[in-house]
Scaffold this motif. Structure first.
Motif, PDB file in Angstrom:
ATOM      1  N   ALA A  19       0.835  -1.194   0.000  1.00  0.00           N
ATOM      2  CA  ALA A  19       0.000   0.000   0.000  1.00  0.00           C
ATOM      3  C   ALA A  19       0.874   1.250   0.000  1.00  0.00           C
ATOM      4  N   ILE A  20       0.575   2.167  -0.909  1.00  0.00           N
ATOM      5  CA  ILE A  20       1.320   3.424  -1.007  1.00  0.00           C
ATOM      6  C   ILE A  20       0.326   4.578  -1.020  1.00  0.00           C
ATOM      7  N   ALA A  21       0.390   5.424  -0.008  1.00  0.00           N
ATOM      8  CA  ALA A  21      -0.371   6.680   0.003  1.00  0.00           C
ATOM      9  C   ALA A  21       0.523   7.757  -0.589  1.00  0.00           C
ATOM     10  N   THR A  22       0.014   8.494  -1.553  1.00  0.00           N
ATOM     11  CA  THR A  22       0.876   9.439  -2.257  1.00  0.00           C
ATOM     12  C   THR A  22       0.171  10.772  -2.475  1.00  0.00           C
ATOM     13  N   LEU A  23       0.975  11.822  -2.547  1.00  0.00           N
ATOM     14  CA  LEU A  23       0.454  13.169  -2.797  1.00  0.00           C
ATOM     15  C   LEU A  23       1.548  14.007  -3.450  1.00  0.00           C
ATOM     16  N   GLY A  24       1.346  14.392  -4.685  1.00  0.00           N
ATOM     17  CA  GLY A  24       2.265  15.308  -5.355  1.00  0.00           C
ATOM     18  C   GLY A  24       3.647  14.750  -5.637  1.00  0.00           C
ATOM     19  N   ARG A  25       3.764  13.427  -5.768  1.00  0.00           N
ATOM     20  CA  ARG A  25       5.079  12.821  -6.022  1.00  0.00           C
ATOM     21  C   ARG A  25       4.974  11.766  -7.111  1.00  0.00           C
ATOM     22  N   ARG A  26       4.466  12.127  -8.250  1.00  0.00           N
ATOM     23  CA  ARG A  26       4.234  11.132  -9.293  1.00  0.00           C
ATOM     24  C   ARG A  26       5.539  10.491  -9.760  1.00  0.00           C
ATOM     25  N   THR A  27       6.636  11.236  -9.736  1.00  0.00           N
ATOM     26  CA  THR A  27       7.919  10.656 -10.158  1.00  0.00           C
ATOM     27  C   THR A  27       8.370   9.584  -9.175  1.00  0.00           C
ATOM     28  N   ASP A  28       8.313   9.909  -7.867  1.00  0.00           N
ATOM     29  CA  ASP A  28       8.692   8.913  -6.856  1.00  0.00           C
ATOM     30  C   ASP A  28       7.782   7.693  -6.938  1.00  0.00           C
ATOM     31  N   LEU A  29       6.483   7.936  -7.111  1.00  0.00           N
ATOM     32  CA  LEU A  29       5.548   6.819  -7.217  1.00  0.00           C
ATOM     33  C   LEU A  29       5.882   5.947  -8.416  1.00  0.00           C
ATOM     34  N   GLY A  30       6.154   6.578  -9.552  1.00  0.00           N
ATOM     35  CA  GLY A  30       6.496   5.812 -10.740  1.00  0.00           C
ATOM     36  C   GLY A  30       7.741   4.962 -10.531  1.00  0.00           C
ATOM     37  N   GLN A  31       8.737   5.528  -9.865  1.00  0.00           N
ATOM     38  CA  GLN A  31       9.954   4.767  -9.601  1.00  0.00           C
ATOM     39  C   GLN A  31       9.682   3.598  -8.657  1.00  0.00           C
ATOM     40  N   ALA A  32       8.834   3.836  -7.655  1.00  0.00           N
ATOM     41  CA  ALA A  32       8.502   2.764  -6.708  1.00  0.00           C
ATOM     42  C   ALA A  32       7.802   1.608  -7.416  1.00  0.00           C
ATOM     43  N   LEU A  33       6.898   1.921  -8.330  1.00  0.00           N
ATOM     44  CA  LEU A  33       6.196   0.866  -9.062  1.00  0.00           C
ATOM     45  C   LEU A  33       7.147   0.132 -10.011  1.00  0.00           C
ATOM     46  N   ASN A  34       7.997   0.874 -10.692  1.00  0.00           N
ATOM     47  CA  ASN A  34       8.961   0.241 -11.599  1.00  0.00           C
ATOM     48  C   ASN A  34       9.928  -0.664 -10.847  1.00  0.00           C
ATOM     49  N   ASP A  35      10.276  -0.284  -9.619  1.00  0.00           N
ATOM     50  CA  ASP A  35      11.230  -1.067  -8.829  1.00  0.00           C
ATOM     51  C   ASP A  35      10.696  -2.433  -8.431  1.00  0.00           C
ATOM     52  N   LEU A  36       9.399  -2.628  -8.511  1.00  0.00           N
ATOM     53  CA  LEU A  36       8.844  -3.929  -8.120  1.00  0.00           C
ATOM     54  C   LEU A  36       9.367  -5.060  -8.987  1.00  0.00           C
TER      55      LEU A  36
END
Length: 312
Positions: A19-36
């Motif tokens: 689970a990832i709660a996110t706000l205003g960090r689409r780049t970090d979120l994208g990297q986190a998903l790619n890292d899976l």
């Protein structure tokens, strides 16, 4: 948007939801998903809890290697995490990660091993190899360099702790479901100390541990954080609120309050470029004034006019 969950894994495995709660960090979120793709054992499902489409990297979502759901709701860390808890389905373990936390490649596998090996554990948090929260922040590439330079395999040690660290904390879902546990939405916005509060609620039903085999790096990204004034208010009001609710011991709460106020006062003369120390100090004193008037409450930050985020 969502994808259907895979069939239940073998009997000797657990279903793990990231689970990832996110706000205003689409780049970090994208990297986190790619890292899976790097994980030796991938989570069974990912839930992203966001406030709007602007938080989401659509390409990373489409290309994610794990079945996932994206949910939109009200702003605020506790609210966004509760939205996840409302949609856990049949997960055995929920792993809450900040969008700027980078896991070692074996993190999810080690997490599953831990929860299978020790049924008494209901809360687990990992070993943060480097934390950019107290600096200008770490880059994604630097995080991977740190993790790749670590000793392998990871040392396997457990320490009983008071609470999980909000950037990486995993919970067995059975006590959450059985007791309808939720994050306290009276801790708004950045949710200061929400990790302590929720960990203690779940830990009433088992052990709360830190595992040295769960390794990662917290980038400490500054975008999306609460204004200095509001955070400063929370640094005083939230510990007091948790102390009054018997979640936090008085001595611990007072040490946190005093330590934050001293640090903000001392560093306000030459503040770090990435921290609004003077704003935090103003927020500290506003909360103290409310304490003396008997009006202090974490939710009062919602009515405060603060500057923009500390350093974006």
């Amino acid at each position: 948007m969502s994808m259907s969950a895979p069939p239940h894994p073998r009997a000797d495995t657990l279903r793990i939801t990231l689970a990832i709660a996110t706000l205003g960090r689409r780049t970090d979120l994208g990297q986190a998903l790619n890292d899976l793709t790097r994980q030796t054992r991938r989570p069974d499902r990912v839930i992203v809890s966001a406030t709007g489409q602007g938080d989401i990297d659509d390409t990373a979502v489409r290309q994610c290697c794990v079945p996932m759901s994206v949910m939109f709701g009200a702003k605020g860390l506790t609210r966004q995490r509760n939205l996840v808890l409302d949609h856990l389905e049949d997960a055995d373990v929920v792993l809450f990660l900040d969008d700027d936390f980078v896991m070692a490649n074996d993190f999810v596998q080690k997490l599953e091993d831990l929860f299978i090996r020790a049924p008494s554990i209901v809360v687990a948090t990992g070993q943060v190899q480097a934390d950019g929260i107290g600096t200008a922040g770490l880059t994604h590439d630097a995080a991977h360099a740190i993790l790749e330079g670590m000793q392998s395999p990871a040392p396997d040690g457990l320490v009983e702790v008071n609470n999980g660290y909000g950037c990486n904390m995993a919970f067995r879902t059975a006590p959450i479901r059985d007791n309808a546990l939720r994050f306290d939405e009276n801790l708004p916005l950045y949710g200061w100390l929400e990790d302590v509060d929720f960990s203690r609620r779940v830990a009433a039903f088992g052990r709360c541990v830190k595992s040295t085999s769960l390794r990662g790096v917290h980038l400490g990204t500054k975008a999306g954080r609460t204004s200095g004034i509001k955070l400063g208010y929370s640094q005083v009001a939230n510990p007091f609120y948790l102390m009054r609710g018997a979640i936090m011991r008085p001595g611990h709460a007072l040490r946190l309050i005093g330590g934050n106020m001293l640090a903000n006062a001392a560093k306000s003369l030459r503040p770090e470029p990435w921290v609004d120390r003077r704003g935090r100090l103003r927020g500290n004193f506003a909360a103290v004034a409310d304490l003396l008037r008997g009006t202090a409450h974490p939710l009062r930050v919602l009515d405060m006019k603060g500057r923009t985020d500390e350093q974006t």
